[in-house]
Write an enzyme that holds these catalytic residues in place. Structure first.
Site, PDB file in Angstrom:
ATOM      1  N   PRO A 157      80.976  90.733  58.682  1.00  0.00           N
ATOM      2  CA  PRO A 157      80.899  92.127  58.218  1.00  0.00           C
ATOM      3  C   PRO A 157      79.489  92.506  57.761  1.00  0.00           C
ATOM      4  CG  PRO A 157      81.977  90.756  56.571  1.00  0.00           C
ATOM      5  CD  PRO A 157      81.749  89.882  57.767  1.00  0.00           C
ATOM      6  N   THR A 188      84.427  86.880  58.409  1.00  0.00           N
ATOM      7  CA  THR A 188      83.801  85.822  57.604  1.00  0.00           C
ATOM      8  C   THR A 188      83.542  86.324  56.186  1.00  0.00           C
ATOM      9  OG1 THR A 188      81.592  86.433  58.346  1.00  0.00           O
ATOM     10  CG2 THR A 188      82.725  84.731  59.610  1.00  0.00           C
ATOM     11  N   ARG A 190      81.447  84.528  53.931  1.00  0.00           N
ATOM     12  CA  ARG A 190      80.182  84.030  53.381  1.00  0.00           C
ATOM     13  C   ARG A 190      79.414  83.322  54.494  1.00  0.00           C
ATOM     14  NH1 ARG A 190      84.474  81.063  52.298  1.00  0.00           N
ATOM     15  NH2 ARG A 190      84.457  78.944  53.132  1.00  0.00           N
ATOM     16  N   ASP A 215      72.913  86.629  66.536  1.00  0.00           N
ATOM     17  CA  ASP A 215      72.800  85.250  67.005  1.00  0.00           C
ATOM     18  C   ASP A 215      73.129  84.233  65.902  1.00  0.00           C
ATOM     19  OD1 ASP A 215      71.838  85.967  69.656  1.00  0.00           O
ATOM     20  OD2 ASP A 215      70.062  86.693  68.616  1.00  0.00           O
ATOM     21  N   GLU A 220      76.114  79.288  63.908  1.00  0.00           N
ATOM     22  CA  GLU A 220      77.076  78.596  63.034  1.00  0.00           C
ATOM     23  C   GLU A 220      78.210  77.977  63.851  1.00  0.00           C
ATOM     24  OE1 GLU A 220      78.750  80.604  59.783  1.00  0.00           O
ATOM     25  OE2 GLU A 220      76.853  81.289  58.949  1.00  0.00           O
ATOM     26  N   SER A 246      71.608  92.414  64.075  1.00  0.00           N
ATOM     27  CA  SER A 246      70.313  93.054  64.349  1.00  0.00           C
ATOM     28  C   SER A 246      69.535  92.219  65.365  1.00  0.00           C
ATOM     29  CB  SER A 246      69.522  93.239  63.058  1.00  0.00           C
ATOM     30  OG  SER A 246      69.632  92.105  62.234  1.00  0.00           O
ATOM     31  N   ASP A 312      60.929  87.706  61.713  1.00  0.00           N
ATOM     32  CA  ASP A 312      62.392  87.644  61.681  1.00  0.00           C
ATOM     33  C   ASP A 312      62.898  87.568  60.243  1.00  0.00           C
ATOM     34  OD1 ASP A 312      65.010  87.351  62.337  1.00  0.00           O
ATOM     35  OD2 ASP A 312      64.775  85.580  63.588  1.00  0.00           O
ATOM     36  N   GLY A 525      66.958  82.132  65.070  1.00  0.00           N
ATOM     37  CA  GLY A 525      66.800  83.192  64.070  1.00  0.00           C
ATOM     38  C   GLY A 525      67.259  82.806  62.683  1.00  0.00           C
ATOM     39  N   GLU A 526      67.733  81.584  62.495  1.00  0.00           N
ATOM     40  CA  GLU A 526      68.183  81.122  61.182  1.00  0.00           C
ATOM     41  C   GLU A 526      67.110  80.214  60.586  1.00  0.00           C
ATOM     42  OE1 GLU A 526      71.563  81.957  59.749  1.00  0.00           O
ATOM     43  OE2 GLU A 526      70.867  83.478  61.153  1.00  0.00           O
TER      44      GLU A 526
END
Ligand code: ADP
Ligand code: MG
Length: 549
Positions: A157, A188, A190, A215, A220, A246, A312, A525-526
Site C-alpha cells: 500500500p 503487506t 511492513r 521493484d 523481497e 515509483s 534512488d 533499488g533496495e
C-alpha cells in the site's frame, strides 16, 4: 432473427473458407437493432454488419483477447442466451491497450437449450483459441499458466504514491475478472512482510505469485523464495510484476520485450495485467550476489553504486511524486556531484553485444600490455570449487541453469557461483580489472529499463539473455555530458554518445570493492550495506510472466 452457428463436425470447417471454425449471425447487445455475421478463425474474430457485406469486417485479434463467457439474459430477457468477448488491442499511437467488449445475443433456435449450447460453444472456442500455445510445453523454455488459475497477490500500500490499492481495483481487478482468474490478496503491513510470506507459505495452491508495487517488493519475494529450504522448486513458481511503485523497471522491461511502446502508469499497469491474463511464463535470469560480510542476495534487475543509487535512495523523501522523484533526485545529485572510490573488475562475456556503440573498455583502457591492471593469477586449488571450467560440477537443468550439488554458501545451498572466487582472493586471471579507481557511477543492469522511462540498456531484449550489462562512468566527466547521457537514456540513445568516461560491456560476473563504507549501494533499488560484493548471472533460474521473451 438469427441463424444458428454451425460447425462441420467432421472437418471442423464451415463454409468455403478453410480458416473459419465457427460462424453465425447474432444481434449485438444492448440495442439488438442490427444483425452481425461473426466468423471465428484460429487467429481472429471477424464481425460484419449483415446489411453491409461489402464493408470490410471488423477483426478482433485473438492474441489481444482476454476472455469470453456465456451467460443467460437478465430479468428483462430471461429466455435470452448471450456470449461476450473482451479484448485489449493496442492503440498504436500511444502504445497502450484499451478495452473493447462485445456482447452478442443468440436467438435463432426455437429451442432455448440449443441457444445455450451455441453461446457456450462460442465462448469456449474463443477462450481456447485466445490462450497462447507454446511449442513443446515439456521441453521448451516458455509455458502457460493453467486454466483456471489461482494467484497469490502481494500489494504494497506504500509503493509509489501510495495508490497501489486504487490502481489495483481500478485497472487490475476488472481484467482478472474478465479473464476468469481467481486470487487471494495480501496487503503487506511492513517492509519484509512479503519476504517472510514468500519464505513461509505453502506454494502448491498458487499458480503464480504476483507483486503489485515497484521493484522493491519483487526483490523481497525473490529473496524470500531463495531463502527457503526448497528454494530450487520454489523459485520456479511463476512470478508477475504489476507496476504500482515509483521504480517500475522490471515492468517497463517486460513491456519493452513484448514489443510495446514505452509507457508509464496506468498504461504500463494495463499492459502488464494483460500479460498476466494471457499467462505466458518465460525463464528469467537471476544474479547471485555475495558480499564481504557473507550475505547472499538474489537480484533480477541491478546493482548500483554511486550516482544512480544516490538518486534512488536520496529521492525517497519525494515518494509522493511517484516516478518524478527520480528527476528531482537527479537534479539535486547533479548539483552536488560526487566521486566514489573503489575497484571494479569483471569477467567479460565471450561474445560482446553487436549493438554496443558506447565506448567499450578496450577503447578506453588498453589491455594488459598497454597498462591495464591485471589481477594476480590465482592458484587453481584456491578456487577449484568455483571454477566454471570444472564441468563435472555443472548440472544443466531446464532453462539452461547452472546448479551445483555441493559447496554450499550462505543461502540457497547447492546453488554455487561457479564464476566467482571468494571475495578475499584476487579475481581469476580471466577477469579484467578496470584501471580507474574513481567513479561517478557503477551500474550492473540485466534488464532493458532502470525505470519506467529510463531505457538504460537497449541491448537487452529478453529476460533470459544470460548476460549482465556493466556500465560505469569514471571521474572527470563534465556535468553537461552527464546530463546529456541521462536525458538521452529516456529514449535509449545514450549508447550513441562518444564519451570517453562512459563505458559499457556485457559481462558474466563482476566485482565492486568500494574503498569506503559510507556510500549508498543498492540491489534492485533496495539499499544494502556498502561493502565489497560480487555477482554472477544464473541463466533462467527464475520465471516471470511476460509477453513471451
Ligand atoms: P517503490 O517503487 O515505490 O519504491 P517498492 O516496491 O520498491 O515501491 O517498495 C518500496 C519499499 O516498501 C520496499 O522497501 C518494501 O520493502 C517496502 N514495503 C512493503 N510493504 C510495506 C508497507 N506495508 N509499509 C511500508 N513499507 C513497505
Ligand atoms: Mg523501490
Amino acid at each position: 432473427m438469427c441463424e444458428r452457428s454451425v460447425m462441420d463436425t467432421e472437418s471442423g470447417v464451415v463454409g468455403t473458407s478453410p480458416e473459419i471454425l465457427l460462424c453465425g449471425c447474432f444481434t449485438q447487445a444492448p440495442s439488438h437493432r442490427d444483425v452481425y455475421t461473426l466468423a471465428l478463425t484460429t487467429s481472429e474474430l471477424r464481425v460484419q454488419l449483415l446489411e453491409s457485406p461489402s464493408r470490410a469486417p471488423a477483426a478482433l485479434q485473438l492474441a489481444d483477447c482476454l476472455g469470453s463467457r456465456a451467460f443467460r439474459g437478465l430479468s428483462t430477457d430471461p429466455g435470452g442466451h448471450y456470449f461476450s468477448v473482451t479484448a485489449y488491442p493496442t492503440l498504436e499511437r500511444r502504445g497502450r491497450r484499451r478495452e473493447v467488449s462485445w456482447t452478442f445475443r443468440v436467438g435463432a433456435s426455437p429451442d432455448p437449450e440449443e441457444d445455450r449450447r451455441t453461446a457456450e460453444t462460442w465462448a469456449a472456442s474463443i477462450c481456447q483459441l485466445a490462450t497462447p500455445v507454446v511449442p513443446g510445453q515439456a521441453g521448451g523454455a516458455l509455458r502457460v499458466l493453467p486454466r483456471p488459475s489461482q494467484l497469490l497477490i502481494f500489494l504494497n500500500p506504500r509503493g509509489g504514491k501510495g495508490t497501489a490499492y486504487s490502481l489495483f481495483t481500478t485497472h487490475v481487478l476488472p481484467m482478472l475478472s474478465k479473464a476468469d482468474i481467481g486470487f487471494n490478496l495480501v496487503v503487506t503491513e511492513r517492509p519484509n512482510h512479503a519476504r517472510e510470506l514468500a519464505h513461509d507459505y505453502a506454494l502448491e495452491r498458487w499458480d503464480a505469485l504476483v507483486v503489485v508495487s515497484g521493484d522493491g517488493l519483487m526483490y523481497e519475494v525473490v529473496n524470500g523464495l531463495m531463502e527457503r529450504p526448497d528454494w530450487s522448486s520454489a523459485i520456479k513458481k511463476p512470478l508477475c510484476i504489476l507496476p504500482a511503485g515509483s521504480g517500475n523497471a522490471l515492468a517497463a522491461s517486460v513491456n519493452h520485450y513484448s514489443g510495446q511502446k514505452q509507457v508509464t502508469n496506468p498504461e504500463l499497469l494495463v499492459n502488464c495485467t494483460f500479460h498476466l491474463c494471457k499467462g505466458l511464463v518465460s525463464p528469467m535470469d537471476l544474479v547471485s550476489i555475495t558480499t564481504s560480510s557473507g550475505k547472499r542476495i538474489f537480484s533480477f534487475l541491478s546493482v548500483a553504486w554511486g550516482f544512480v543509487s544516490d538518486v534512488d535512495i536520496e529521492s525517497e523523501k519525494y515518494r509522493m511524486l511517484g516516478a518524478m522523484r527520480f528527476s528531482i533526485g537527479t537534479a539535486i545529485r547533479l548539483a552536488a556531484l560526487r566521486i566514489y572510490k573503489g575497484r571494479l573488475a569483471y569477467l567479460p562475456a565471450e561474445e560482446p553485444s553487436a549493438s554496443v556503440s558506447a565506448r567499450t573498455p578496450d577503447q578506453l583502457i588498453p589491455a594488459a600490455a598497454k597498462g591495464e591492471i591485471t589481477s594476480t593469477p590465482v592458484q587453481s586449488h584456491q578456487y577449484t570449487p568455483y571454477n566454471f571450467c570444472n564441468s563435472n560440477n555443472v548440472e544443466t537443468l531446464e532453462g539452461n541453469e547452472e546448479h551445483r550439488s555441493s559447496q554450499s554458501r550462505s543461502g540457497s545451498p547447492g546453488l554455487l557461483d561457479s564464476l566467482l572466487v571468494p571475495l578475499d582472493q584476487p579475481v581469476p586471471t580471466t577477469w579484467k580489472v578496470v584501471k580507474e579507481d574513481k567513479f561517478v557511477m557503477v551500474l550492473a543492469l540485466y534488464q532493458s529499463h532502470l525505470g519506467a522511462d529510463l531505457f538504460s540498456a537497449p541491448m537487452v531484449t529478453s529476460l533470459n539473455d544470460h548476460l549482465i550489462q556493466l556500465f560505469y562512468i569514471s571521474a572527470g566527466i563534465s556535468r553537461a555530458s552527464l546530463i546529456k547521457i541521462f536525458v538521452a537514456m529516456e529514449k535509449g540513445t545514450h549508447m550513441e554518445y562518444d564519451c570517453p568516461y562512459f563505458v559499457h560491456m556485457p559481462v558474466k560476473a563482476f566485482r565492486i570493492e568500494p574503498f569506503g563504507s559510507r556510500d549508498i549501494m543498492t540491489v534492485d533499488g533496495e539499499v544494502i550495506e556498502c561493502e565489497s560484493l560480487q555477482g554472477q548471472v544464473h541463466s533462467g533460474l527464475g520465471r516471470l510472466i511476460s509477453g513471451g521473451r
